[in-house]
Design a protein around this motif. Structure first.
Motif, PDB file in Angstrom:
ATOM      1  N   LEU A   1      62.416  30.131 -13.140  1.00 35.82           N
ATOM      2  CA  LEU A   1      61.759  29.329 -13.012  1.00 35.82           C
ATOM      3  C   LEU A   1      62.160  27.649 -14.552  1.00 35.82           C
ATOM      4  CD1 LEU A   1      58.501  30.916 -14.532  1.00 35.82           C
ATOM      5  CD2 LEU A   1      58.877  29.117 -13.109  1.00 35.82           C
ATOM      6  N   LYS A   2      62.122  26.844 -13.640  1.00 33.06           N
ATOM      7  CA  LYS A   2      63.048  25.867 -14.369  1.00 33.06           C
ATOM      8  C   LYS A   2      62.612  24.510 -14.237  1.00 33.06           C
ATOM      9  CE  LYS A   2      67.998  26.621 -12.561  1.00 33.06           C
ATOM     10  NZ  LYS A   2      69.243  26.313 -11.457  1.00 33.06           N
ATOM     11  N   PRO A   3      62.760  23.475 -15.554  1.00 30.58           N
ATOM     12  CA  PRO A   3      61.870  22.453 -15.302  1.00 30.58           C
ATOM     13  C   PRO A   3      61.402  21.723 -14.555  1.00 30.58           C
ATOM     14  CG  PRO A   3      64.010  22.345 -17.156  1.00 30.58           C
ATOM     15  CD  PRO A   3      63.838  23.370 -16.439  1.00 30.58           C
ATOM     16  N   LEU A   4      60.877  21.170 -14.180  1.00 30.90           N
ATOM     17  CA  LEU A   4      60.525  20.619 -12.760  1.00 30.90           C
ATOM     18  C   LEU A   4      60.605  19.368 -12.137  1.00 30.90           C
ATOM     19  CD1 LEU A   4      58.077  19.381 -11.068  1.00 30.90           C
ATOM     20  CD2 LEU A   4      56.813  18.399 -12.373  1.00 30.90           C
ATOM     21  N   SER A   5      61.190  18.297 -13.708  1.00 24.43           N
ATOM     22  CA  SER A   5      62.553  17.416 -12.863  1.00 24.43           C
ATOM     23  C   SER A   5      63.670  17.893 -12.458  1.00 24.43           C
ATOM     24  CB  SER A   5      61.883  16.400 -14.396  1.00 24.43           C
ATOM     25  OG  SER A   5      62.716  17.051 -15.185  1.00 24.43           O
ATOM     26  N   LYS A   6      63.983  19.003 -13.223  1.00 23.73           N
ATOM     27  CA  LYS A   6      65.682  19.105 -12.265  1.00 23.73           C
ATOM     28  C   LYS A   6      65.243  19.552 -11.146  1.00 23.73           C
ATOM     29  CE  LYS A   6      66.664  18.735 -16.708  1.00 23.73           C
ATOM     30  NZ  LYS A   6      67.855  17.208 -16.953  1.00 23.73           N
ATOM     31  N   VAL A   7      64.395  19.966 -10.467  1.00 19.11           N
ATOM     32  CA  VAL A   7      64.641  21.072  -9.493  1.00 19.11           C
ATOM     33  C   VAL A   7      63.439  20.610  -8.032  1.00 19.11           C
ATOM     34  CG1 VAL A   7      65.416  23.435 -10.796  1.00 19.11           C
ATOM     35  CG2 VAL A   7      62.914  23.094  -9.917  1.00 19.11           C
ATOM     36  N   ALA A   8      62.673  19.785  -8.126  1.00 21.34           N
ATOM     37  CA  ALA A   8      61.505  19.308  -7.486  1.00 21.34           C
ATOM     38  C   ALA A   8      61.647  18.096  -6.761  1.00 21.34           C
ATOM     39  CB  ALA A   8      60.270  18.807  -7.767  1.00 21.34           C
ATOM     40  N   SER A   9      61.847  18.244  -5.955  1.00 19.94           N
ATOM     41  CA  SER A   9      62.380  17.765  -4.872  1.00 19.94           C
ATOM     42  C   SER A   9      60.811  16.293  -4.203  1.00 19.94           C
ATOM     43  CB  SER A   9      62.237  17.667  -3.210  1.00 19.94           C
ATOM     44  OG  SER A   9      60.740  18.801  -1.896  1.00 19.94           O
TER      45      SER A   9
ATOM     46  N   ASP B   1      52.270  20.351 -30.482  1.00 17.59           N
ATOM     47  CA  ASP B   1      52.229  21.372 -29.039  1.00 17.59           C
ATOM     48  C   ASP B   1      53.700  20.129 -28.667  1.00 17.59           C
ATOM     49  OD1 ASP B   1      51.561  23.388 -30.346  1.00 17.59           O
ATOM     50  OD2 ASP B   1      49.638  22.048 -29.601  1.00 17.59           O
ATOM     51  N   THR B   2      54.392  20.779 -28.036  1.00 18.25           N
ATOM     52  CA  THR B   2      55.237  20.284 -26.256  1.00 18.25           C
ATOM     53  C   THR B   2      54.848  21.321 -24.986  1.00 18.25           C
ATOM     54  OG1 THR B   2      57.120  21.389 -26.877  1.00 18.25           O
ATOM     55  CG2 THR B   2      57.292  19.348 -27.774  1.00 18.25           C
ATOM     56  N   ALA B   3      54.441  20.113 -23.738  1.00 17.37           N
ATOM     57  CA  ALA B   3      54.836  21.114 -23.273  1.00 17.37           C
ATOM     58  C   ALA B   3      55.213  20.325 -22.174  1.00 17.37           C
ATOM     59  CB  ALA B   3      52.839  20.662 -22.816  1.00 17.37           C
ATOM     60  N   GLU B   4      55.744  22.040 -21.328  1.00 22.75           N
ATOM     61  CA  GLU B   4      56.681  21.083 -19.988  1.00 22.75           C
ATOM     62  C   GLU B   4      56.224  22.133 -18.783  1.00 22.75           C
ATOM     63  OE1 GLU B   4      61.526  20.157 -19.226  1.00 22.75           O
ATOM     64  OE2 GLU B   4      60.766  21.123 -21.187  1.00 22.75           O
ATOM     65  N   PHE B   5      56.606  21.202 -17.694  1.00 22.92           N
ATOM     66  CA  PHE B   5      55.969  21.810 -16.635  1.00 22.92           C
ATOM     67  C   PHE B   5      56.712  22.588 -16.468  1.00 22.92           C
ATOM     68  CE2 PHE B   5      52.554  18.298 -15.461  1.00 22.92           C
ATOM     69  CZ  PHE B   5      51.812  19.503 -16.898  1.00 22.92           C
ATOM     70  N   TYR B   6      57.690  24.277 -15.419  1.00 17.07           N
ATOM     71  CA  TYR B   6      58.582  24.777 -14.870  1.00 17.07           C
ATOM     72  C   TYR B   6      58.269  24.709 -13.232  1.00 17.07           C
ATOM     73  CZ  TYR B   6      60.723  24.952 -19.324  1.00 17.07           C
ATOM     74  OH  TYR B   6      62.372  24.431 -20.501  1.00 17.07           O
ATOM     75  N   ILE B   7      59.237  24.950 -12.271  1.00 13.34           N
ATOM     76  CA  ILE B   7      58.557  25.786 -10.896  1.00 13.34           C
ATOM     77  C   ILE B   7      60.288  26.202 -10.435  1.00 13.34           C
ATOM     78  CG2 ILE B   7      57.052  23.315 -10.663  1.00 13.34           C
ATOM     79  CD1 ILE B   7      58.854  22.889  -8.271  1.00 13.34           C
ATOM     80  N   SER B   8      59.397  27.002 -10.167  1.00 12.68           N
ATOM     81  CA  SER B   8      60.249  28.001  -9.047  1.00 12.68           C
ATOM     82  C   SER B   8      60.549  27.886  -7.969  1.00 12.68           C
ATOM     83  CB  SER B   8      60.667  29.721  -9.542  1.00 12.68           C
ATOM     84  OG  SER B   8      61.651  29.993  -8.368  1.00 12.68           O
ATOM     85  N   PRO B   9      60.212  27.242  -6.223  1.00 10.62           N
ATOM     86  CA  PRO B   9      60.097  26.756  -5.402  1.00 10.62           C
ATOM     87  C   PRO B   9      60.593  27.780  -4.374  1.00 10.62           C
ATOM     88  CG  PRO B   9      61.115  24.903  -6.315  1.00 10.62           C
ATOM     89  CD  PRO B   9      61.943  26.085  -7.803  1.00 10.62           C
ATOM     90  N   ASN B  10      61.244  28.302  -4.612  1.00  7.09           N
ATOM     91  CA  ASN B  10      62.232  29.539  -3.967  1.00  7.09           C
ATOM     92  C   ASN B  10      62.121  30.895  -4.655  1.00  7.09           C
ATOM     93  OD1 ASN B  10      62.361  27.796  -1.272  1.00  7.09           O
ATOM     94  ND2 ASN B  10      63.747  27.283  -2.886  1.00  7.09           N
ATOM     95  N   PRO B  11      61.771  31.993  -3.771  1.00  7.59           N
ATOM     96  CA  PRO B  11      61.926  33.313  -4.628  1.00  7.59           C
ATOM     97  C   PRO B  11      63.136  33.738  -4.982  1.00  7.59           C
ATOM     98  CG  PRO B  11      60.493  33.598  -2.282  1.00  7.59           C
ATOM     99  CD  PRO B  11      60.987  31.785  -2.511  1.00  7.59           C
ATOM    100  N   GLY B  12      62.857  34.427  -6.037  1.00  9.27           N
ATOM    101  CA  GLY B  12      64.404  34.758  -6.637  1.00  9.27           C
ATOM    102  C   GLY B  12      65.006  34.080  -7.269  1.00  9.27           C
ATOM    103  N   GLU B  13      64.206  33.065  -7.792  1.00  6.55           N
ATOM    104  CA  GLU B  13      65.213  31.936  -8.193  1.00  6.55           C
ATOM    105  C   GLU B  13      64.488  32.182  -9.992  1.00  6.55           C
ATOM    106  OE1 GLU B  13      65.276  27.601  -6.481  1.00  6.55           O
ATOM    107  OE2 GLU B  13      66.556  28.781  -4.705  1.00  6.55           O
TER     108      GLU B  13
END
Length: 563
Positions: free
Chosen positions: A426-434, A412-424
């Motif tokens: 989900l993207k990799p955490l490392s790409k979008v998180a401040s 397995d591989t695992a990757e955390f995804y987030i969408s900080p704002n409604p309507g956006e």
């Protein structure tokens, strides 16, 4: 909990003793005063990597000692018992010294132990969370470790079984690859083994033969000396003109003398007794050397055989038994090489069977992880709501490692995804998180993990980077929430976090005789107001910032009362 910490000759710390309390202890002070150095010392105490660079300039060694108070069911108790270490009144003293020679000396309740043991025990005593974990959260290949840490109890049995199979699988795979090596190399190896085997077989060695021959040689060598000594003794007594002949002459003349003077009869009897005793002794000497086993040819044969064995020892082992063991080993290898195709097929069949078993265990691991990934996502959402990220979506994306490849941890591989704002999306955490979002997500995870880890003390080293305002207040409340279940030490630059402290330690440094020294003191209530005010203003403390600080402390007390 960590009750007391003693540091000596560590970095810029000359000598320091810090008493710590339950709940939340905050460490503040100017940049460079030594706050992180104290955390580094604790990390080293519980098994961190050491370096001579930690030793204060001019000192021979750095000394760090910590007194921990633990519960009766803490895993350290059982570990200490297995090492024969007594744990009285739930107190554990861990000590580690670093010398300028690079040696690390570790003690547990005064008993010397290995660094490995200190590291194993340290993992259950202290959990240090610093900026490096922020970086780990941005590395996708580390996410599977975060997930497994959360799911460790559910995974334990299945993962253990999988890793056992994986080890066997790799072993068979390596053997198969070895068998498929260059044909010429295998041919050379076959010729070498055949030559060695022939040389050993030609010698017709027997188990323990060298030991038996040495024993016999010693006996024969002594028999030769004994034979020569007995024979020489006999020759000195028996024969014409030898000892007995002269004593017989003496006896004859003595008997003539006694006819002349009867008073000499007793003297003659003495000479007579000596003669017959020596005559009997000479017969015994003759019997001894005539029946003594001594074969000079046999001794020569033994010497030749031992030389032959000694030659083989130089090549194949230090004893005959080791030579025979080597012969058995290379005989098996030769059989494998001669019957290479059959062996390759056998290994391939074994590898295929192990691959099927691995797939079953790997799929079981995947199923558990997927279930736990959903649970982790839900719990992170709950924690983020309290950290003003209620609209943030968080999920753990699970995928298979490409090309059907197995690793020690599964497929397995695992990757955390987030969408900080409604309507956006989900993207990799490392790409979008401040930075602030990373801090809050890590704190959310630490809150979740701390519940099940059961460590004695949690340490946060500037986990509040990149946040301010109401988010800072939320982080402060979250850290205090964790502190209600476990002792927490926190280095912070946020006044909101400092205000929540049950114990506030101020770190400062001073220059004495051109040497820098770090000091630690616990702040009084009034001093705490001043320090929080300094953290608010950043430069100059005014009456207004003192009022703000006082309000912040009153608010913190209210929150703590209601928690």
């Amino acid at each position: 909990m960590l009750v007391e910490l003693s540091i000596k000759n560590f970095a810029i710390i000359d000598e320091l003793i810090v008493s710590l309390n339950k709940g939340l202890t905050v460490l503040t002070g100017e940049t460079g005063a030594g706050k992180s150095i104290i955390i580094d010392a604790i990390g080293l105490l519980v098994g961190g990597r050491g370096s001579t660079e930690f030793i204060r300039y001019g000192a021979n060694r750095a000394e760090i000692e910590g007194l921990f108070s633990i519960e009766q069911d803490h895993p350290v108790i059982e570990k200490a018992k297995s090492l024969g270490i007594d744990v009285e009144e739930g107190m554990i003293i861990v000590r580690r010294d670093l010398t300028t020679h690079g040696k690390s000396i570790c003690r547990l309740n005064g008993k010397l132990v290995t660094l490995g043991i200190i590291r194993e025990i340290g993992q259950t005593l202290v959990d240090i969370h610093g900026q490096h974990e922020h970086q780990a959260l941005l590395q996708q290949d580390r996410h599977i470790a975060f997930l497994d840490s959360f799911a460790k109890d559910a995974l334990k049995s299945t993962k253990s079984e999988y890793q056992l199979l994986f080890k066997k699988f790799n072993n068979v795979k390596n053997q198969l690859e070895q068998m498929n090596k260059n044909e010429q190399e295998l041919a050379h190896r076959t010729d070498l083994i055949q030559y060695q085997l022939n040389e050993i077989e030609k010698a017709k060695l027997r188990p323990h033969e060298d030991e038996d021959l040495l024993e016999e040689k010693l006996k024969l060598a002594n028999n030769e000396k004994l034979y020569k000594a007995l024979h020489a003794s006999y020759n000195s007594l028996y024969g014409e003109g030898k000892g007995l002949d002269w004593i017989h002459n003496a006896l004859s003349h003595a008997e003539e003398a006694v006819e002349i003077d009867p008073k000499l009869k007793k003297l003659v009897e003495t000479v007579s007794s000596c003669y017959y005793l020596l005559e009997e002794a000479s017969f015994s000497l003759s019997h001894q050397f005539e029946h003594l086993e001594f074969d000079p040819n046999r001794l020569e044969m033994i010497e030749t055989r031992l030389n032959e064995i000694s030659f083989l020892k130089k090549k194949y082992g230090t004893t005959v038994d080791e030579i025979l063991e080597y012969a058995a080993k290379v005989e098996d290898e030769l059989d494998t090489l001669v019957n290479k195709e059959d062996r390759i097929q056998s290994l391939q069949n074994e590898l295929d069977a192990l691959r099927l078993d691995l797939e079953v265990e790997a799929n079981a691991l995947s199923a558990i992880r997927k279930d736990k990934a959903l649970q982790l996502s839900d719990l992170v959402h709950q924690q983020l709501q309290a950290l003003y990220m209620e609209k943030t979506k968080f999920t753990v994306e699970m995928n298979k490692i490409p090309n059907g490849r197995f690793t020690e941890d599964g497929v397995d591989t695992a990757e955390f995804y987030i969408s900080p704002n409604p309507g956006e999306p989900l993207k990799p955490l490392s790409k979008v998180a401040s930075g602030g979002e990373i801090s809050r997500i890590m704190l959310a995870m630490k809150t979740i993990f701390s519940t099940g880890q059961g460590v004695t003390s949690l340490i946060f080293d500037e986990v509040d980077t990149g946040v301010s305002g109401r988010v800072a207040q939320a982080i402060a409340e979250k850290i205090y929430q964790i502190a209600s279940k476990s002792q927490v030490l926190c280095i912070t630059h946020l006044p909101q976090v400092a205000a929540m402290a049950d114990q506030h330690l101020y770190i400062s440094k001073q220059q004495i005789e051109e040497r820098t020294k770090t000091n630690v003191r616990q702040l009084t209530t009034e001093e705490k107001v001043h320090e929080v005010a300094r953290m608010i203003s950043g430069v100059e403390v005014t009456e207004l910032t003192k009022e703000h600080a006082n309000e912040l402390l009153i608010l913190a007390d209210q929150i703590k009362t209601n928690t």
